[in-house]
Design an enzyme around this catalytic site. Structure first.
Site, PDB file in Angstrom:
ATOM      1  N   GLU A  28     -11.957  41.892  -3.289  1.00 21.52           N
ATOM      2  CA  GLU A  28     -11.635  40.656  -3.994  1.00 21.52           C
ATOM      3  C   GLU A  28     -12.463  40.521  -5.270  1.00 21.52           C
ATOM      4  O   GLU A  28     -11.952  40.115  -6.326  1.00 21.52           O
ATOM      5  CB  GLU A  28     -11.884  39.461  -3.078  1.00 21.52           C
ATOM      6  CG  GLU A  28     -11.432  38.144  -3.679  1.00 21.52           C
ATOM      7  CD  GLU A  28     -11.722  36.962  -2.768  1.00 21.52           C
ATOM      8  OE1 GLU A  28     -12.051  35.893  -3.309  1.00 21.52           O
ATOM      9  OE2 GLU A  28     -11.624  37.113  -1.535  1.00 21.52           O
ATOM     10  N   THR A  60     -13.683  34.107  -2.111  1.00 22.87           N
ATOM     11  CA  THR A  60     -13.155  33.062  -1.235  1.00 22.87           C
ATOM     12  C   THR A  60     -13.714  33.095   0.182  1.00 22.87           C
ATOM     13  O   THR A  60     -13.511  32.155   0.949  1.00 22.87           O
ATOM     14  CB  THR A  60     -11.619  33.142  -1.138  1.00 22.87           C
ATOM     15  OG1 THR A  60     -11.259  34.389  -0.523  1.00 22.87           O
ATOM     16  CG2 THR A  60     -10.971  33.006  -2.501  1.00 22.87           C
ATOM     17  N   CYS A  89     -12.170  29.442   0.621  1.00 24.97           N
ATOM     18  CA  CYS A  89     -10.891  29.006   1.168  1.00 24.97           C
ATOM     19  C   CYS A  89     -11.090  28.089   2.369  1.00 24.97           C
ATOM     20  O   CYS A  89     -12.124  28.102   3.046  1.00 24.97           O
ATOM     21  CB  CYS A  89     -10.023  30.212   1.512  1.00 24.97           C
ATOM     22  SG  CYS A  89     -10.268  30.889   3.156  1.00 24.97           S
ATOM     23  N   SER A 125     -15.457  40.351   5.332  1.00 28.86           N
ATOM     24  CA  SER A 125     -16.507  39.481   4.801  1.00 28.86           C
ATOM     25  C   SER A 125     -16.577  38.168   5.566  1.00 28.86           C
ATOM     26  O   SER A 125     -17.654  37.716   5.975  1.00 28.86           O
ATOM     27  CB  SER A 125     -16.256  39.204   3.314  1.00 28.86           C
ATOM     28  OG  SER A 125     -17.177  38.266   2.806  1.00 28.86           O
ATOM     29  N   ASN A 126     -15.439  37.528   5.797  1.00 29.61           N
ATOM     30  CA  ASN A 126     -15.476  36.220   6.453  1.00 29.61           C
ATOM     31  C   ASN A 126     -15.977  36.327   7.885  1.00 29.61           C
ATOM     32  O   ASN A 126     -16.646  35.425   8.393  1.00 29.61           O
ATOM     33  CB  ASN A 126     -14.108  35.526   6.368  1.00 29.61           C
ATOM     34  CG  ASN A 126     -13.113  36.064   7.364  1.00 29.61           C
ATOM     35  OD1 ASN A 126     -13.061  35.634   8.508  1.00 29.61           O
ATOM     36  ND2 ASN A 126     -12.304  37.025   6.932  1.00 29.61           N
ATOM     37  N   SER A 137      -8.921  37.568   9.833  1.00 30.32           N
ATOM     38  CA  SER A 137      -7.998  38.705   9.849  1.00 30.32           C
ATOM     39  C   SER A 137      -7.874  39.336  11.238  1.00 30.32           C
ATOM     40  O   SER A 137      -7.280  40.402  11.379  1.00 30.32           O
ATOM     41  CB  SER A 137      -8.450  39.760   8.834  1.00 30.32           C
ATOM     42  OG  SER A 137      -9.826  40.053   8.987  1.00 30.32           O
TER      43      SER A 137
END
Length: 309
Positions: free
Chosen positions: A128, A166, A196, A225-226, A268
């Protein structure tokens, strides 16, 4: 060993991930296999393997796609140069970039047109960040930590803006922004924060869970990442936490002194993996499953025009 499982909500797929996976599946239905996908469509190895079994071929670079073929761009976004290369190779491009990432790209273009130096808060090498930087490589400077925010230099301190990846830690990002605002009083930001809704909500759910669980298992791949941020949020709240791709990676030593195990999943990670982890914990003796509801999510994104029914 655990007797109680605490399931976070929200968890798992966000609207952008659902849209991206659905885009690949519909592209396969429309065009037939193979459909090429630039990079992992989302950062989860189980999702990638499932789509490969259905006929998707994942490549690192659009130049690896045979000329004239169908190429889906991942949810993380790409630099403008990718579209140029794809056009030269006569690829049928289907853009599955998350709309919230597209928003950051549009903001980068706007700030660049205004001649601003753009301080991009994010992680070096993340797809990203690579894509956003490609919108204005001469004007974007990456800032990864509060320490880097203290040191960063710009040509004109009165003409500076910031954007963010994000999928960052909300708390750490706010800390970086605070440092930048103190150093650059004229700093301009996006109209709405870039992190986000799903990243924010899943982190809030983990914070709620942390005081009630002895250990937290975050289901997600190592390049997500999240998902990694969820582990960091739990640890910062004082609860041990571990990132696992699936139940096979759970170490018995993590659970020895744990009565209540918190379970969540990154944006994800498919829900089927949560079910597998719950079954694994039940096989170890957990008898109670409790759902911890933090906030509702109703966000939906329309599919790319190229794959709409």
């Amino acid at each position: 060993m655990p007797t109680r499982i605490l399931l976070a909500w929200p968890r798992g797929y966000c609207a952008g991930v659902e849209r991206a996976i659905d885009t690949v599946e519909r592209a396969l239905a429309i065009h037939g296999a193979p459909v090429y996908v630039r990079k992992q469509i989302v950062h989860n190895i189980h999702v990638v393997r499932d789509l490969e079994a259905k006929g998707a071929i994942f490549v690192e670079d659009e130049r690896e796609v045979p000329e004239g073929s169908v190429c889906v761009l991942s949810a993380h976004g790409v630099a403008p140069t990718v579209y140029g290369t794809a056009g030269a190779r006569r690829l049928t491009v289907i853009d599955a970039t998350c709309p919230l990432v597209t928003k950051v790209h549009l903001e980068a273009r706007r700030f660049a047109r205004d001649g601003r130096t753009i301080l991009l808060i994010g992680h070096q090498g993340h797809e990203e960040v690579v894509g956003t930087t490609g919108e204005a490589p001469e004007q974007i400077v990456l800032v990864q930590s509060p320490q880097e925010a203290e040191r960063v230099r710009v040509a004109d301190p009165s003409n500076v803006a910031y954007l963010t990846q994000t999928t960052l830690s909300v708390d750490e990002t706010n800390e970086i922004i605070d440092v930048l605002r103190e150093r650059f009083p004229d700093l301009e930001g996006p109209p709405r924060e870039d992190i986000c809704y799903a990243t924010q909500n899943r982190q809030d759910a983990v914070k709620d869970m942390a005081s009630m669980a002895d250990v937290i298992l975050v289901i997600g791949s190592g390049n997500s990442s999240n998902s990694k941020r969820l582990v960091e949020v739990a640890v910062a709240a004082g609860t041990p936490a571990y990132l696992v791709d699936d139940e096979s990676e759970i170490q018995p030593s993590w659970l020895t002194a744990a009565d209540t195990v918190g379970v969540t999943s990154g944006a994800s990670a498919p829900e089927s993996l949560v079910e597998r982890v719950v079954e694994h914990l039940q096989a170890l003796g957990a008898t109670e499953v409790e759902h911890l509801h933090t906030i509702d999510e109703r966000m939906r994104f329309s599919l790319p025009a190229a794959v709409r029914a």
